[in-house]
Design an enzyme around this catalytic site. Sequence first.
Site, PDB file in Angstrom:
ATOM      1  N   PRO A  10      -6.117  46.459   8.166  1.00 27.01           N
ATOM      2  CA  PRO A  10      -7.135  47.375   8.682  1.00 27.01           C
ATOM      3  C   PRO A  10      -7.026  47.652  10.171  1.00 27.01           C
ATOM      4  O   PRO A  10      -6.770  46.753  10.969  1.00 27.01           O
ATOM      5  CB  PRO A  10      -8.462  46.661   8.363  1.00 27.01           C
ATOM      6  CG  PRO A  10      -8.096  45.248   8.114  1.00 27.01           C
ATOM      7  CD  PRO A  10      -6.707  45.256   7.564  1.00 27.01           C
ATOM      8  N   ASN A  11      -7.226  48.923  10.490  1.00 25.70           N
ATOM      9  CA  ASN A  11      -7.288  49.438  11.864  1.00 25.70           C
ATOM     10  C   ASN A  11      -5.932  49.543  12.552  1.00 25.70           C
ATOM     11  O   ASN A  11      -5.834  50.075  13.656  1.00 25.70           O
ATOM     12  CB  ASN A  11      -8.258  48.607  12.725  1.00 25.70           C
ATOM     13  CG  ASN A  11      -9.665  48.644  12.165  1.00 25.70           C
ATOM     14  OD1 ASN A  11     -10.194  49.724  11.919  1.00 25.70           O
ATOM     15  ND2 ASN A  11     -10.258  47.493  11.928  1.00 25.70           N
ATOM     16  N   ARG A  18      -6.011  52.634  19.897  1.00 29.21           N
ATOM     17  CA  ARG A  18      -7.022  51.594  19.751  1.00 29.21           C
ATOM     18  C   ARG A  18      -6.829  50.527  20.838  1.00 29.21           C
ATOM     19  O   ARG A  18      -5.804  49.850  20.857  1.00 29.21           O
ATOM     20  CB  ARG A  18      -6.846  50.953  18.377  1.00 29.21           C
ATOM     21  CG  ARG A  18      -7.669  49.728  18.156  1.00 29.21           C
ATOM     22  CD  ARG A  18      -7.168  48.973  16.927  1.00 29.21           C
ATOM     23  NE  ARG A  18      -8.038  47.859  16.639  1.00 29.21           N
ATOM     24  CZ  ARG A  18      -7.672  46.802  15.937  1.00 29.21           C
ATOM     25  NH1 ARG A  18      -6.450  46.716  15.420  1.00 29.21           N
ATOM     26  NH2 ARG A  18      -8.515  45.818  15.732  1.00 29.21           N
ATOM     27  N   TYR A  23      -3.788  46.035  22.348  1.00 28.34           N
ATOM     28  CA  TYR A  23      -2.788  46.215  21.285  1.00 28.34           C
ATOM     29  C   TYR A  23      -1.572  47.037  21.719  1.00 28.34           C
ATOM     30  O   TYR A  23      -0.642  47.221  20.924  1.00 28.34           O
ATOM     31  CB  TYR A  23      -3.457  46.867  20.062  1.00 28.34           C
ATOM     32  CG  TYR A  23      -4.545  45.983  19.467  1.00 28.34           C
ATOM     33  CD1 TYR A  23      -4.218  44.824  18.779  1.00 28.34           C
ATOM     34  CD2 TYR A  23      -5.895  46.298  19.627  1.00 28.34           C
ATOM     35  CE1 TYR A  23      -5.195  43.996  18.247  1.00 28.34           C
ATOM     36  CE2 TYR A  23      -6.890  45.476  19.104  1.00 28.34           C
ATOM     37  CZ  TYR A  23      -6.539  44.339  18.426  1.00 28.34           C
ATOM     38  OH  TYR A  23      -7.495  43.503  17.903  1.00 28.34           O
ATOM     39  N   ASN A  74       0.772  41.742   9.073  1.00 22.56           N
ATOM     40  CA  ASN A  74      -0.312  41.705  10.056  1.00 22.56           C
ATOM     41  C   ASN A  74      -1.553  42.145   9.294  1.00 22.56           C
ATOM     42  O   ASN A  74      -1.745  43.339   9.025  1.00 22.56           O
ATOM     43  CB  ASN A  74      -0.042  42.646  11.231  1.00 22.56           C
ATOM     44  CG  ASN A  74      -1.144  42.547  12.287  1.00 22.56           C
ATOM     45  OD1 ASN A  74      -2.201  41.958  12.050  1.00 22.56           O
ATOM     46  ND2 ASN A  74      -0.905  43.117  13.460  1.00 22.56           N
ATOM     47  N   ALA A  77      -8.031  42.058  10.884  1.00 18.29           N
ATOM     48  CA  ALA A  77      -9.184  41.160  10.858  1.00 18.29           C
ATOM     49  C   ALA A  77      -9.279  40.350   9.559  1.00 18.29           C
ATOM     50  O   ALA A  77      -9.924  39.296   9.537  1.00 18.29           O
ATOM     51  CB  ALA A  77     -10.468  41.963  11.073  1.00 18.29           C
ATOM     52  N   GLU A  98       3.732  35.868   9.508  1.00 17.38           N
ATOM     53  CA  GLU A  98       2.488  36.461  10.001  1.00 17.38           C
ATOM     54  C   GLU A  98       2.714  36.989  11.418  1.00 17.38           C
ATOM     55  O   GLU A  98       3.280  36.282  12.257  1.00 17.38           O
ATOM     56  CB  GLU A  98       1.419  35.356  10.021  1.00 17.38           C
ATOM     57  CG  GLU A  98       0.101  35.762  10.611  1.00 17.38           C
ATOM     58  CD  GLU A  98      -0.863  34.583  10.695  1.00 17.38           C
ATOM     59  OE1 GLU A  98      -0.451  33.426  10.395  1.00 17.38           O
ATOM     60  OE2 GLU A  98      -2.008  34.803  11.079  1.00 17.38           O
ATOM     61  N   HIS A 100       0.906  39.141  14.797  1.00 15.72           N
ATOM     62  CA  HIS A 100      -0.205  39.779  15.511  1.00 15.72           C
ATOM     63  C   HIS A 100       0.324  40.315  16.826  1.00 15.72           C
ATOM     64  O   HIS A 100       1.112  39.628  17.501  1.00 15.72           O
ATOM     65  CB  HIS A 100      -1.336  38.788  15.787  1.00 15.72           C
ATOM     66  CG  HIS A 100      -1.859  38.182  14.539  1.00 15.72           C
ATOM     67  ND1 HIS A 100      -2.643  38.885  13.659  1.00 15.72           N
ATOM     68  CD2 HIS A 100      -1.651  36.971  13.984  1.00 15.72           C
ATOM     69  CE1 HIS A 100      -2.916  38.120  12.619  1.00 15.72           C
ATOM     70  NE2 HIS A 100      -2.320  36.955  12.790  1.00 15.72           N
ATOM     71  N   ARG A 107      -7.964  34.681  22.472  1.00 14.60           N
ATOM     72  CA  ARG A 107      -9.078  35.621  22.342  1.00 14.60           C
ATOM     73  C   ARG A 107     -10.333  34.898  21.815  1.00 14.60           C
ATOM     74  O   ARG A 107     -10.447  33.699  21.962  1.00 14.60           O
ATOM     75  CB  ARG A 107      -8.646  36.792  21.439  1.00 14.60           C
ATOM     76  CG  ARG A 107      -7.455  37.570  22.040  1.00 14.60           C
ATOM     77  CD  ARG A 107      -7.047  38.752  21.189  1.00 14.60           C
ATOM     78  NE  ARG A 107      -8.116  39.752  21.109  1.00 14.60           N
ATOM     79  CZ  ARG A 107      -8.132  40.749  20.229  1.00 14.60           C
ATOM     80  NH1 ARG A 107      -7.137  40.881  19.357  1.00 14.60           N
ATOM     81  NH2 ARG A 107      -9.126  41.604  20.226  1.00 14.60           N
TER      82      ARG A 107
HETATM   83  C1  DHK Z   1      -5.098  42.846  14.825  1.00 12.13           C
HETATM   84  C2  DHK Z   1      -6.415  43.007  14.518  1.00 12.13           C
HETATM   85  O1  DHK Z   1      -6.855  44.149  13.981  1.00 12.13           O
HETATM   86  C3  DHK Z   1      -7.404  41.974  14.830  1.00 12.13           C
HETATM   87  O2  DHK Z   1      -8.498  41.997  13.941  1.00 12.13           O
HETATM   88  C4  DHK Z   1      -6.794  40.589  14.880  1.00 12.13           C
HETATM   89  C5  DHK Z   1      -4.542  41.561  15.279  1.00 12.13           C
HETATM   90  C6  DHK Z   1      -5.582  40.592  15.788  1.00 12.13           C
HETATM   91  C7  DHK Z   1      -3.370  41.776  16.213  1.00 12.13           C
HETATM   92  O3  DHK Z   1      -3.351  41.260  17.330  1.00 12.13           O
HETATM   93  O4  DHK Z   1      -2.409  42.433  15.809  1.00 12.13           O
HETATM   94  O5  DHK Z   1      -7.746  39.668  15.323  1.00 12.13           O
END
Ligand code: DHK
Length: 149
Positions: A10-11, A18, A23, A74, A77, A98, A100, A107
């Site tokens: 998600p996202n 974003r 990020y 990845n 959340a 995994e 991120h 964080r």
């Molecule tokens: C991406 C997200 O959307 C967050 O919810 C995670 C992760 C971290 C990232 O750092 O890629 O907490």
Amino acid sequence: MASILVLNGPNLNLLGTRQPEVYGSVTLAMVEDACADHAKKLGLDVTCLQSNHEGALIDAIHDAKGRHDGIILNAGAYTHTSIALMDALISVEIPSVEVHLSNIHAREPFRHTSYISKAALGQICGFGAQGYLLALDALATHLREAGAA
Ligand code: DHK
């Protein structure tokens, strides 16, 4: 040729716009192109998928059985909440890494827990988009050592 599924949750479709201070400014399309280029150099095939839905991510992991030799995940959340994603990874027994973009351990405390880590070979975080390429390197080595690539 070994095949890797690069799965984003998600996202992550919003990468580039974003919270770029967290990020980065690289888009998901750029991340996926970089994965394809890097995989080619490593002699791997990649398929990239992104979904904002937990069930769709679980289905993608189930569908990976017999099709892909490794998964880079990845989970966004869902990393911090989803026992179902952890169970899916454990169930298919596909070596997984995994990733991120941000350093989740530096964080908020709720980001320090990862259910995905319990099912993955390892975790790469804090290196931005480069983390996906490091994960490809790790999987290439793992699969070669396991005789699967
Ligand atoms: C991406 C997200 O959307 C967050 O919810 C995670 C992760 C971290 C990232 O750092 O890629 O907490």
